[in-house]
Design an enzyme around this catalytic site. Structure first.
Site, PDB file in Angstrom:
ATOM      1  N   LYS A  15       2.879  15.315   7.886  1.00  0.00           N
ATOM      2  CA  LYS A  15       1.618  14.578   8.032  1.00  0.00           C
ATOM      3  C   LYS A  15       1.441  14.199   9.498  1.00  0.00           C
ATOM      4  CE  LYS A  15      -0.643  11.091   5.194  1.00  0.00           C
ATOM      5  NZ  LYS A  15      -0.341   9.902   4.381  1.00  0.00           N
TER       6      LYS A  15
HETATM    7  C1  E4P Z   1      -2.600   8.739   2.263  1.00  0.00           C
HETATM    8  O1  E4P Z   1      -2.344   9.806   2.719  1.00  0.00           O
HETATM    9  C2  E4P Z   1      -3.126   7.626   3.071  1.00  0.00           C
HETATM   10  O2  E4P Z   1      -2.185   7.266   4.025  1.00  0.00           O
HETATM   11  C3  E4P Z   1      -3.495   6.486   2.170  1.00  0.00           C
HETATM   12  O3  E4P Z   1      -4.233   6.985   1.074  1.00  0.00           O
HETATM   13  C4  E4P Z   1      -4.233   5.368   2.868  1.00  0.00           C
HETATM   14  O4  E4P Z   1      -4.653   4.450   1.897  1.00  0.00           O
HETATM   15  P1  E4P Z   1      -5.076   2.943   2.252  1.00  0.00           P
HETATM   16  O5  E4P Z   1      -6.369   2.995   3.012  1.00  0.00           O
HETATM   17  O6  E4P Z   1      -5.226   2.281   0.924  1.00  0.00           O
HETATM   18  O7  E4P Z   1      -3.966   2.370   3.081  1.00  0.00           O
END
Ligand code: E4P
Length: 217
Positions: A83
């Site tokens: 990522k």
């Molecule tokens: C996933 O890849 C993201 O990091 C995550 O969905 C972010 O979610 P949030 O906005 O609830 O922190």
């Protein structure tokens, strides 16, 4: 639409996997901190439970650091997806990872123009954060519709991974828009399952079954 669990908590990941409803998992530094886990030990454990892509996020912001970290994470397990933040150095690294056959999830996407560039760099997944866009009084789901349309228009293979999902309705909207995947907390996965009429109907069936047994005595 593929359903990913957005978590680094091995207990809830295991419970969701046992329900047979998850196709993958996404983590980020905040989720690892919340679970009190280090990435080096959490990711192998998650990969042993989830039979599908598991996103592990780099914390470097320079090309060399991102590539070094990403190569190390990719070696942990064949299902690891690296990522990478949606910044110029991140896209350079995505290009390198793509050439090396390492899968990538480009994260922190808040616009269709960013998503277009991520696809051009060869991202395997793009993660638009719809909940965080909703938080700014804009319609996050419009971004999903735009990206799906743009990727379809030009035949990009990058998969749209709707992220920052906060409710079952977000999931339904993402699926309607043609998002390939959605990542959500375990609480939302459990909410997807619930319907009051299921509970009422089940209670009625069980009560009638009991009555029938008593009558048959
Ligand atoms: C996933 O890849 C993201 O990091 C995550 O969905 C972010 O979610 P949030 O906005 O609830 O922190």
């Amino acid at each position: 639409m593929k359903i990913f669990i957005d978590s680094a908590d091995i207990n809830e990941i295991r419970e969701a996997a046992m329900m047979g409803v998850i196709d993958g998992c996404t983590t980020n530094p905040s989720l690892l901190a919340k679970a009190g886990r280090k990435i080096e030990t959490a990711i192998p454990e998650i990969c042993s439970v989830v039979d599908g892509p598991v996103s592990a996020e780099v914390v470097s912001v320079e090309y060399e650091g991102i590539v070094e970290e990403g190569r190390r994470l990719a070696k942990i397990h064949k299902n690891v997806v690296v990522k990478v933040p949606l910044i110029a150095e991140g896209l350079k690294a995505v290009r390198t990872f793509t050439q090396e056959g390492i899968k990538t999830n480009v994260t922190l996407c808040f616009s269709a123009s960013q998503a277009l560039l991520a696809a051009k760099a060869g991202a395997t997944y793009i993660s638009p954060f719809i909940g965080r866009i909703d938080d700014t009084s804009h319609e996050g789901m419009e971004l999903i519709e735009d990206i799906v349309l743009i990727y379809d228009n030009y035949g990009f293979e990058t998969q749209v991974l709707t992220a920052s999902i906060r409710s079952p309705y977000h999931v339904v909207q993402a699926a309607r828009a043609g998002s390939h995947c959605g990542t959500m907390p375990f609480s939302v996965i459990k909410q997807l399952l619930k319907h009051p009429l299921t509970d009422v109907g089940l209670a009625q069936f069980l009560a009638d079954h009991k009555k029938a047994l008593e009558k048959a005595k």
